[in-house]
Design a protein around this motif. Structure first.
Motif, PDB file in Angstrom:
ATOM      1  N   PRO A  66      31.951 -22.510  57.750  1.00  0.00           N
ATOM      2  CA  PRO A  66      30.933 -23.239  56.981  1.00  0.00           C
ATOM      3  C   PRO A  66      30.888 -24.722  57.332  1.00  0.00           C
ATOM      4  O   PRO A  66      31.804 -25.484  57.007  1.00  0.00           O
ATOM      5  N   ALA A  68      28.896 -26.950  56.079  1.00  0.00           N
ATOM      6  CA  ALA A  68      28.694 -27.790  54.898  1.00  0.00           C
ATOM      7  C   ALA A  68      30.015 -28.234  54.286  1.00  0.00           C
ATOM      8  O   ALA A  68      30.081 -29.258  53.611  1.00  0.00           O
ATOM      9  N   LEU A  69      31.065 -27.457  54.517  1.00  0.00           N
ATOM     10  CA  LEU A  69      32.387 -27.791  53.984  1.00  0.00           C
ATOM     11  C   LEU A  69      33.251 -28.510  55.017  1.00  0.00           C
ATOM     12  O   LEU A  69      34.446 -28.714  54.789  1.00  0.00           O
ATOM     13  N   LEU A  71      34.057 -27.328  57.912  1.00  0.00           N
ATOM     14  CA  LEU A  71      34.968 -26.351  58.497  1.00  0.00           C
ATOM     15  C   LEU A  71      34.288 -25.522  59.584  1.00  0.00           C
ATOM     16  O   LEU A  71      34.613 -24.343  59.768  1.00  0.00           O
ATOM     17  N   MET A 199      39.339 -36.977  49.295  1.00  0.00           N
ATOM     18  CA  MET A 199      39.778 -35.628  49.665  1.00  0.00           C
ATOM     19  C   MET A 199      41.289 -35.488  49.531  1.00  0.00           C
ATOM     20  O   MET A 199      41.795 -34.459  49.069  1.00  0.00           O
ATOM     21  N   VAL A 230      41.767 -23.549  49.187  1.00  0.00           N
ATOM     22  CA  VAL A 230      41.078 -24.773  48.761  1.00  0.00           C
ATOM     23  C   VAL A 230      41.931 -25.997  49.094  1.00  0.00           C
ATOM     24  O   VAL A 230      41.427 -27.002  49.614  1.00  0.00           O
ATOM     25  N   ALA A 233      41.772 -26.640  52.814  1.00  0.00           N
ATOM     26  CA  ALA A 233      40.487 -27.214  53.228  1.00  0.00           C
ATOM     27  C   ALA A 233      40.393 -28.684  52.842  1.00  0.00           C
ATOM     28  O   ALA A 233      39.902 -29.514  53.622  1.00  0.00           O
ATOM     29  N   LEU A 234      40.844 -29.026  51.644  1.00  0.00           N
ATOM     30  CA  LEU A 234      40.822 -30.424  51.206  1.00  0.00           C
ATOM     31  C   LEU A 234      41.734 -31.283  52.073  1.00  0.00           C
ATOM     32  O   LEU A 234      41.385 -32.407  52.450  1.00  0.00           O
ATOM     33  N   ASN A 237      40.062 -31.908  55.460  1.00  0.00           N
ATOM     34  CA  ASN A 237      38.974 -32.879  55.392  1.00  0.00           C
ATOM     35  C   ASN A 237      39.462 -34.271  55.014  1.00  0.00           C
ATOM     36  O   ASN A 237      38.707 -35.245  55.141  1.00  0.00           O
TER      37      ASN A 237
END
Length: 465
Positions: A66, A68-69, A71, A199, A230, A233-234, A237
């Motif tokens: 994705p 948008a994230l 990733l 983030m 989650v 991913a944080l 980013n």
């Protein structure tokens, strides 16, 4: 007066307690299998990259995820940032277990692997900096030769069939755990170019929630797995390498056993994830990281460029010198002494074996020279070359000592009464009583320390009279 002092001296590479030995055997079995798969993946990557180079590059650089994230990553990035998070999660659990129940729980026994690991990381870095300082090379790759790949090292042991004593294997495993810890710190401190504080703050909040759920004894993989994704991913980013999230979560798990437990939660999860880490995550990372095209002269330039020569010498010379020197200094300037069944050439062989740097070394090489693809490929070739040279040299040294290892191994494994417990650990053996006395003395000292802490606490609560 000297005899009692000598009896209290700790023994380097002494026989392990039976529970620790059993755990070590199970752990090394998985690591050894994983190391063989890692070796196969590395060979496959080299063949694929040199026989079908365009298809290898196409698959490695294929993007998915994705966007948008933040990733939308290449397959190679998913392998290094995603799958390796599983590897570092297991490494975090291993480190936590070593701190609360393993070799690192006692400062006296922890000193040896910690000193050896520090020397075994500092010396290769100094060798690299010296080579590049003299030749005017890029000094940014100083951290590449600092890492040890335990799975590859144990795979080499399995291939050459050396019956290495359990204590030396435990030293190698603990050394690698400490090595991983410092490698993680190096990645976090030196290879974080920018930080998104929002983030990072959200990732820290996620870790706090993860810790709270563990404290409240909330159960269910369907709670922790989405939360872990989650947090990962944080962290990715935020600019901090995403594998740091795996280490942090792994170290939060409880790794000491409570009454009535066969295994702690950390041990259970490690048992479940270790095959996934060793059998899938690390080999796939190797598949998409070790594919060096030899047709572009990457292998030819290994001994001509200061950056690549520094990596090779760091792994082969720096690692062995640092670890052996750190161990010898520990024995020379502390009350520790070498196990009388072993000799210093045995320690040297294991020190050379630790020069096999692969997984983390490749990762750091990608981070250190991310802006120069050509140099990245050459550094990867140097990691492979240095690891092969260290493996061959260690295999020769280990084979020269193989007869002694075989006798020690047979003594450790002998179970003439067929009760499932090696005779060396049973009450009829004089060494058993010595081990039990040492264990009793350690437990008594711990009880005295806890009693002193409790007394001090009560004194603080009562206040001045």
């Amino acid at each position: 007066m000297s005899a009692p002092d000598d009896n209290r001296r700790s023994i380097l590479f002494g026989r392990l307690p039976l529970p620790e030995r059993t755990f070590l055997t199970d752990a090394l079995r998985t690591e050894t299998v994983g190391g063989v798969l890692l070796l196969v993946a590395a060979v496959l990557a080299l063949v694929w990259a040199n026989v079908q180079g365009p298809s290898y590059e196409s698959v490695s650089h294929f993007h998915l995820g994705p966007g948008a994230l933040g990733l939308h990553l290449s397959v190679a990035h998913w392998a290094s940032d995603g799958l390796l998070a599983v590897f570092f999660f297991v490494a975090g659990i291993e480190l936590k277990r070593e701190l609360v129940a393993g070799e690192l729980r006692d400062p006296r026994t922890a000193a040896l692997p910690v000193v050896a690991a520090l020397c075994g990381m500092a010396t290769p870095a100094l060798v690299y900096l010296l080579v590049n300082g003299v030749s005017g090379g890029d000094r940014g790759g100083w951290a590449v030769p600092t890492a040890t790949d335990i799975a590859f090292a144990l795979a080499i042991l399995a291939v050459i069939g050396t019956a290495l004593p359990a204590a030396l294997r435990a030293f190698l495993l603990t050394l690698a755990v400490v090595d991983d810890l410092f490698a993680i710190l190096i990645i976090a401190v030196f290879f974080t170019s920018h930080i998104d504080l929002l983030m990072l703050g959200l990732a820290v909040a996620g870790l706090a929630l993860f810790r709270l759920l563990l404290h409240l004894r909330v159960r269910g993989w369907y709670v922790y797995v989405p939360l872990a994704v989650v947090i990962w991913a944080l962290m990715y980013n935020s600019g901090v390498h995403a594998t740091i999230a795996g280490v942090a979560m792994g170290m939060m798990l409880r790794c000491h056993r409570r009454e009535g437990e066969d295994r702690s939660p950390g041990e259970r999860i490690e048992h479940l994830l270790r095959p996934l880490s060793a059998g899938l995550a690390v080999p796939l990372f190797a598949l998409f990281s070790a594919g060096v095209s030899l047709s572009h002269g990457a292998l030819r330039d290994v001994f001509t460029r200061p950056e690549t020569l520094g990596v090779v010498l760091g792994l082969v010379v720096g690692k062995a010198t640092g670890i052996f020197g750190g161990t010898w200094l520990t024995a020379r300037f502390t009350r520790a002494r070498l196990n009388p069944d072993l000799r210093w050439p045995d320690v040297l062989a294991v020190s050379v074996l630790a020069g096999i740097g692969f997984t983390v070394a490749l990762l750091i090489g990608e981070l250190a020279f991310a802006t120069d693809p050509r140099l990245t490929a050459e550094v990867k070739a140097s990691v492979l070359t240095g690891s092969v040279l260290a493996a061959v040299l260690a295999a020769v040294l280990l084979k020269l000592r193989n007869d002694r290892y075989r006798r020690l191994y047979e003594d450790e494994e002998r179970d003439e009464d067929q009760d499932g417990v090696p005779d060396i650990y049973e009450a009829g053996n004089p060494e058993y009583h010595l081990r039990m006395a040492e264990l009793y003395e350690r437990k008594a000292a711990e009880h005295r320390r806890l009693a002193e802490v409790a007394a001090a606490t009560r004194s603080d609560e009562d206040g001045p009279a």
